[in-house]
Design a protein around this motif. Structure first.
Motif, short mmCIF file in Angstrom:
data_model
loop_
_atom_site.label_atom_id
_atom_site.label_comp_id
_atom_site.label_asym_id
_atom_site.label_seq_id
_atom_site.Cartn_x
_atom_site.Cartn_y
_atom_site.Cartn_z
N PRO A 154 10.00 8.93 10.97
CA PRO A 154 11.26 9.68 11.09
C PRO A 154 11.12 11.03 11.78
N ILE A 155 9.94 11.67 11.64
CA ILE A 155 9.76 12.95 12.31
C ILE A 155 9.91 12.79 13.82
N ASP A 188 0.86 -1.18 0.00
CA ASP A 188 0.00 0.00 0.00
C ASP A 188 0.90 1.23 0.00
N TRP A 189 0.89 1.97 -1.12
CA TRP A 189 1.75 3.14 -1.25
C TRP A 189 1.45 4.19 -0.18
N LYS A 190 0.18 4.38 0.12
CA LYS A 190 -0.22 5.39 1.10
C LYS A 190 0.32 5.04 2.49
N LEU A 191 0.18 3.78 2.87
CA LEU A 191 0.66 3.33 4.18
C LEU A 191 2.18 3.41 4.25
N LEU A 192 2.84 3.06 3.14
CA LEU A 192 4.30 3.14 3.09
C LEU A 192 4.75 4.59 3.24
N GLY A 193 4.01 5.51 2.61
CA GLY A 193 4.34 6.93 2.72
C GLY A 193 4.23 7.43 4.15
N ILE A 194 3.24 6.91 4.88
CA ILE A 194 3.07 7.30 6.28
C ILE A 194 4.26 6.82 7.11
N PHE A 195 4.68 5.58 6.86
CA PHE A 195 5.82 5.03 7.61
C PHE A 195 7.07 5.86 7.42
#
Length: 210
Positions: free
Chosen positions: A122-123, A110-117
């Motif tokens: 990291p923040i 899931d690209w969206k979930l990967l983007g969240i990770f």
């Protein structure tokens, strides 16, 4: 400032290889399990490498020697923040690779979930350095050590709480995924914290007698 960055990179290779090895190991464990701590801990390790380098600088009295070099105190402070972002970038790369591999293995890519990770986690790695740097640049690594340990305990407690939340279905990462506004807010908050921390560190270090 390029020379200062290279100095820190050389020092990290010599003195902080263990940090990277631990980060890679924990990231590998994250592929096998669901505990978010295995993702958060490597980010914490990577982001605190520049803090450790400050201790080595002070022990070798490099900060005094730097006074005769054509570098301003602002540049000396700024390079630690640049280093934090570089090592945080390594953490982002590790998270991206591990979570993409995990999703492909389990057929849940899931690209969206990967983007969240690779953005939200990291923040959280910025919290520790951003709170520690001003105290360390004001009081020195030794006197700032109490703040260092206090922040580590605080961040670890936060990570532990997040790990508990994420292990409960329908919360944390999944809640963030359903609210598109959360990620920009987290990113802006992280960058604002970074800017405030940098300004304070520059101010404190310029006033400090070495």
């Amino acid at each position: 400032m390029k020379g200062l960055i290279l100095k820190d990179l050389y020092m990290s290779v010599k003195y902080c290889r263990f940090y990277l090895a631990i980060s890679v190991a924990f990231t590998a464990f994250s592929v096998l399990g669901n505990n978010i701590f295995f993702l958060l801990y490597p980010v914490l390790m990577c982001a605190t490498i520049p803090v450790s380098l400050i201790s080595y600088d002070e022990k070798s009295r490099w900060n005094v020697y730097a006074g005769v070099l054509p570098y301003s105190k602002k540049e000396i402070v700024s390079v630690k923040y640049v280093g934090t972002l570089i090592f945080l970038g390594i953490g982002i790369l590790l998270i991206g690779i591990s979570q993409a591999a995990k999703m492909m293995i389990y057929g849940t890519f899931d690209w969206k979930l990967l983007g969240i990770f690779i953005t939200v986690i990291p923040i959280t790695g910025l919290v520790g350095p951003c709170l520690m740097f001003p105290a360390i640049f004001k009081f020195g690594a030794e006197k700032g050590r109490a703040v260092f340990y206090g922040v580590i305990i605080l961040v670890c407690a936060l990570y532990g709480a997040l790990g508990t939340i994420v292990n409960n279905p329908g919360t944390a990462v999944y809640v963030v995924a359903k609210r598109a506004w959360v990620i920009p807010v987290i990113l802006v908050s992280g960058l604002l914290l970074l800017w405030i921390s940098w300004r304070l560190s520059v101010h404190f270090y310029q006033k400090r007698e070495l």
